[in-house]
Design an enzyme around this catalytic site. Structure first.
Site, PDB file in Angstrom:
ATOM      1  N   VAL A   1       0.740  -1.283   0.076  1.00  0.00           N
ATOM      2  CA  VAL A   1       0.018   0.036  -0.045  1.00  0.00           C
ATOM      3  C   VAL A   1       0.734   1.293   0.010  1.00  0.00           C
ATOM      4  CG1 VAL A   1      -1.954  -0.932   1.179  1.00  0.00           C
ATOM      5  CG2 VAL A   1      -0.111   0.079   2.670  1.00  0.00           C
TER       6      VAL A   1
ATOM      7  N   HIS B   1       6.181   6.077 -10.457  1.00  0.00           N
ATOM      8  CA  HIS B   1       6.654   5.104 -11.028  1.00  0.00           C
ATOM      9  C   HIS B   1       7.710   5.494 -12.171  1.00  0.00           C
ATOM     10  CE1 HIS B   1       3.862   2.943  -8.571  1.00  0.00           C
ATOM     11  NE2 HIS B   1       2.945   2.865  -9.728  1.00  0.00           N
TER      12      HIS B   1
END
Length: 264
Positions: A53, A147
């Site tokens: 998470v 990312h």
């Protein structure tokens, strides 16, 4: 055992050995692959035994889960970016439509801390893969990306308004706490941490073993971007948060609680 993590190269690299039965004594898990915004929400149901998470989601998950000291994503020079079509300034975000990858992502929490001194923007939560194309097409005025986007945003013709990781490091001196690994309370967290560390050790010692698995889930990333992604997000903090990692998490969530952005 039910395990959930993202299909991103850093996660598949770390968990490859465990998932494929290469960690002695570890049960072969039932794996769910989902972006972190999805796991942030689904973890609230307690359906996973071990789950990746956002650190920003921890305040809502502490009753059911414990933070593990390994397997997560922290580091330097790896923070989220605020992107626009043309060079811009923070003041121009007032009233602008900004796409973000999730309400309880660390990226959005950093954005909220950074933008407290500016007039508010109109926030739209959209799937991560839609953010850069949406900014490039004019659907959004700006986008918050994470990312591998830090390696590819220029391919979309976009400009970086702010590197929130650099901002965080200048403000606090701490590394950037992005993704956390949690284990459901009542499980043997020492054993689970040991399996994750063994899986990571196998990945570092045998990087080619996981190459096909990582590529399978890498969402059409090039081999070069995949390599850069792993090198950036899999580091010493993946093996152990340590004092520096824990201090970074406490600072992030402490500041956010003081600002009323997360529960205390």
């Amino acid at each position: 055992m039910k395990l959930a993590f993202s299909p991103c190269p850093n996660d598949t690299f770390i968990f490859h050995a465990w998932v494929h039965g290469l960690v002695e004594g570890a049960p072969v898990p039932e794996v769910t692959y989902a972006d972190v915004d999805v796991t942030n929400t689904r973890a609230l149901t307690g359906e996973f035994d071990v789950v990746k998470v956002s650190f920003a989601a921890l305040p809502w998950l502490r009753d059911g889960y414990e933070l593990l000291p390994c397997g997560g994503a922290l580091g330097r020079g790896c923070g989220p970016l605020v992107l626009t079509r043309q060079p811009s300034s923070p003041e121009k975000l007032a009233g602008a439509t900004v796409a973000v990858p999730g309400e309880r992502t660390t990226a959005y929490l950093l954005f909220r801390l950074w933008s407290q001194g500016f007039a508010p923007a109109n926030i739209r939560v959209v799937p991560f893969a839609e953010i850069m194309p949406g900014v490039a097409s004019g659907r959004f005025d700006a986008g918050l990306v994470i990312h591998e986007a830090r390696f590819t945003y220029q391919d979309h013709g976009l400009s970086m308004l702010e590197d929130l990781g650099d901002w965080w490091e200048r403000e606090t001196g701490h590394p950037i706490p992005l993704g956390a690994i949690l284990a459901r309370k009542g499980l043997d967290t020492d054993a689970i941490a040991g399996w994750i560390r063994a899986s990571l050790a196998h990945a570092w010692a045998n990087p080619l073993d996981s190459a096909a698995y990582v590529a399978e889930h890498a969402q059409e990333l090039s081999a070069d971007v995949t390599r850069q992604h792993i090198e950036l997000y899999v580091n010493e903090f993946s093996a152990d948060l340590g004092e520096a990692g824990r201090a970074a998490v406490e600072t992030l969530l402490g500041r956010a609680a003081s600002a009323g952005l997360v529960p205390g």
